[in-house]
Design a protein around this motif. Structure first.
Motif, PDB file in Angstrom:
ATOM      1  N   GLN A  90     -16.692  32.965  55.541  1.00 22.03           N
ATOM      2  CA  GLN A  90     -17.228  31.759  55.331  1.00 22.03           C
ATOM      3  C   GLN A  90     -16.372  30.106  54.373  1.00 22.03           C
ATOM      4  O   GLN A  90     -15.395  31.463  54.090  1.00 22.03           O
ATOM      5  CB  GLN A  90     -18.646  32.401  53.927  1.00 22.03           C
ATOM      6  N   ALA A  97     -19.594  28.363  58.636  1.00 21.26           N
ATOM      7  CA  ALA A  97     -18.641  28.946  58.365  1.00 21.26           C
ATOM      8  C   ALA A  97     -17.056  28.516  58.545  1.00 21.26           C
ATOM      9  O   ALA A  97     -17.566  27.493  59.212  1.00 21.26           O
ATOM     10  CB  ALA A  97     -18.833  30.366  59.893  1.00 21.26           C
ATOM     11  N   THR A 124     -18.463  35.780  66.083  1.00 21.58           N
ATOM     12  CA  THR A 124     -19.907  35.127  65.539  1.00 21.58           C
ATOM     13  C   THR A 124     -19.915  33.480  64.793  1.00 21.58           C
ATOM     14  O   THR A 124     -18.813  33.196  64.134  1.00 21.58           O
ATOM     15  CB  THR A 124     -20.239  35.411  64.775  1.00 21.58           C
ATOM     16  N   LYS A 208     -26.501  36.949  68.062  1.00 22.05           N
ATOM     17  CA  LYS A 208     -25.929  37.632  66.980  1.00 22.05           C
ATOM     18  C   LYS A 208     -26.364  36.920  65.858  1.00 22.05           C
ATOM     19  O   LYS A 208     -26.219  37.998  65.352  1.00 22.05           O
ATOM     20  CB  LYS A 208     -23.770  36.851  67.763  1.00 22.05           C
ATOM     21  N   SER A 209     -26.361  35.143  65.797  1.00 21.46           N
ATOM     22  CA  SER A 209     -26.675  34.687  64.312  1.00 21.46           C
ATOM     23  C   SER A 209     -28.758  35.774  64.245  1.00 21.46           C
ATOM     24  O   SER A 209     -28.931  36.287  63.465  1.00 21.46           O
ATOM     25  CB  SER A 209     -26.787  33.620  64.077  1.00 21.46           C
ATOM     26  N   ASN A 212     -28.214  39.289  63.018  1.00 19.81           N
ATOM     27  CA  ASN A 212     -28.205  39.405  61.711  1.00 19.81           C
ATOM     28  C   ASN A 212     -28.578  39.220  60.944  1.00 19.81           C
ATOM     29  O   ASN A 212     -29.461  40.305  60.300  1.00 19.81           O
ATOM     30  CB  ASN A 212     -26.760  39.094  61.832  1.00 19.81           C
ATOM     31  N   CYS A 264     -19.982  40.560  57.838  1.00 18.04           N
ATOM     32  CA  CYS A 264     -20.941  40.435  58.372  1.00 18.04           C
ATOM     33  C   CYS A 264     -22.121  39.588  58.274  1.00 18.04           C
ATOM     34  O   CYS A 264     -22.607  38.169  58.215  1.00 18.04           O
ATOM     35  CB  CYS A 264     -20.976  40.913  60.283  1.00 18.04           C
ATOM     36  N   ASP A 268     -22.493  35.761  57.734  1.00 15.04           N
ATOM     37  CA  ASP A 268     -23.180  34.800  58.890  1.00 15.04           C
ATOM     38  C   ASP A 268     -24.706  34.379  58.639  1.00 15.04           C
ATOM     39  O   ASP A 268     -25.795  33.750  58.702  1.00 15.04           O
ATOM     40  CB  ASP A 268     -23.872  36.304  59.960  1.00 15.04           C
TER      41      ASP A 268
END
Length: 437
Positions: A90, A97, A124, A208-209, A212, A264, A268
């Motif tokens: 972050q 990100a 990610t 992936k986003s 999560n 993560c 994320d």
């Protein structure tokens, strides 16, 4: 000629991927710009704790199939497929990100790509990153369009990373050509029959986003129910058990407690919100702000419960803390709820003693102001209140009578709903837990 692989970035993801691919029979060359880390890896020393990884690393080194380097030129000459396994932390002061590590790696690698190859992103990233990096690679690589990009997000769980690499539940690949798809099918063929989802760059990045975000939402949902249960004098554990029998809901990630942390989920979901805002779709993800807020409130509630048991103030109070890692079977303390709670209590005047089976060295570096113990009993010695903050099996199996013999007062707050309340109360403990009467 067999496909030769490189792995750029030897953090948690990169080391695991490199060692597992070598164990599957590939020749693998790992790269990192940290020369000391490369030296340690080449000597078989892991800079992280991950169950089952060290034997794979040593086996790869001994077989000669796994090596490490700091040279991008060597990597480009060696590899047919280059996996980018770099961190996307972050940004300071923002939700977005920081993908600068990926940009730096592409800018260092691409000028050396003089022949056909496939660069594969596993990090990610905000949706749209792959598109941008693909253009950069083709612009900088002497091979031009022969140096192609694909996106292949990872779905590893810390503590189970080797298993998740060698026995994945699915493989997602974002590709632009049949050749790139066939190359990755060949790379993953040794894994056997694994469902493979072939898609475009943007969808692969979003998978992936979205995964999560869904998991974080499920965890925060049951923690929101814990807040309601506390207000209504109900039991969130019994509530979760009843919900788990519904096939549409299921019981996984439905355990109320201190909430999620690590490197993560927190960063994320924030990056996902930031990117949605950039795309003009911020309203679609506003619910994630509440997911994040619920998660952070769990830490504050844990401190409040501990203070209640301490008599309303931490001043002059000894607090034994069991757990520093953000989850069991890991030494990862990034955004650890356990350490956050321990540090907050210390700032409020508590005399805090922390024990964790694996993460003590990392915890000491991050919070040198706290005291650290070499066992659960030592951490609890003389304690007015004991807090269970990471659900290591060692803590779940503690004998309440034995622990009770070393504390000043038998008071415990179970931050993970991991203990048997009846057993601890029968041993004379004042037992409290998040979301339970």
């Amino acid at each position: 000629m067999p496909i030769r692989l490189t792995v750029i970035g030897t953090g948690y993801l990169g080391i695991t991927h490199a060692a597992c691919m070598a164990d599957l029979g590939f020749e693998v060359l790992g790269l990192d710009i940290d020369a000391d880390k490369i030296r340690r890896l080449q000597n078989g020393e892991l800079p992280i704790h991950e169950e089952g990884l060290e034997p794979l690393l040593r086996r790869g080194l001994e077989s000669g199939r796994l090596r490490f380097t700091t040279s991008y030129e060597e990597v480009a000459a060696f590899g047919d497929v280059h996996f980018m396994c770099l961190g996307t932390p972050q940004k300071k002061g923002e939700y977005a990100a920081d993908v600068s590590q990926l940009d730096d790696a592409v800018e260092a690698l691409a000028p050396h790509l003089g022949r056909e190859c496939l660069v594969v992103g596993k990090s990610t990233v905000p949706v749209g990153t792959a598109e941008r990096l693909a253009a950069k690679i083709q612009r900088l690589a002497p091979a031009g369009a022969g140096a192609e990009l694909a996106w292949n997000p990872e779905f590893l769980r810390e503590g189970f990373a080797v298993q998740d690499t060698l026995e994945p539940d699915r493989i997602v690949i974002g590709v632009r050509s049949q050749k790139a798809e066939q190359t990755l099918r060949e790379v993953y063929r040794p894994l056997g029959e694994v469902p493979m989802v072939v898609t475009d760059f943007a969808t692969a990045e979003l998978v992936k986003s979205a995964a999560n975000a869904f998991l974080a939402t499920k965890i925060s949902f049951i923690n929101a129910m814990a807040e309601v249960c506390e207000a209504a004098h109900a039991d969130v554990q019994q509530l979760a058990t009843a919900l788990s029998y519904d096939d549409r809901i299921g019981g996984r990630f439905l355990n109320a407690g201190l909430g999620f942390g690590g490197g993560c989920l927190p960063k994320d979901i924030r990056a996902f919100m930031a990117r949605a805002g950039e795309l003009g779709a911020d309203q679609a993800l506003t619910f994630l702000r509440e997911v994040d807020a619920i998660n952070m409130r769990r830490r504050a509630r844990m401190v409040d419960l501990a203070r209640e048991l301490a008599g309303g103030s931490f001043h002059g109070c000894t607090v034994g803390v069991l757990g520093a890692a953000f989850k069991p079977n890991s030494d990862d303390i990034r955004d650890s709820p356990a350490l956050d709670v321990a540090a907050t209590i210390g700032q409020q005047g508590g005399l805090v003693s922390v024990y964790d089976p694996i993460a003590l060295d990392n915890a000491r570096k991050a919070h040198p102001e706290l005291s650290y113990a070499t066992s659960a009993a030592e951490a609890a010695r003389g304690a007015n209140v004991v807090l269970l903050l990471t659900e290591w099996n060692e803590f779940v199996q503690l004998d309440p009578e034995e622990l009770g013999a070393v504390v000043a007062t038998r008071k415990i707050v179970d931050g993970r709903n991991a203990l048997d309340p009846a057993r601890w109360r029968a041993a004379g403990w004042h037992y409290r837990a998040l979301g339970r009467p």
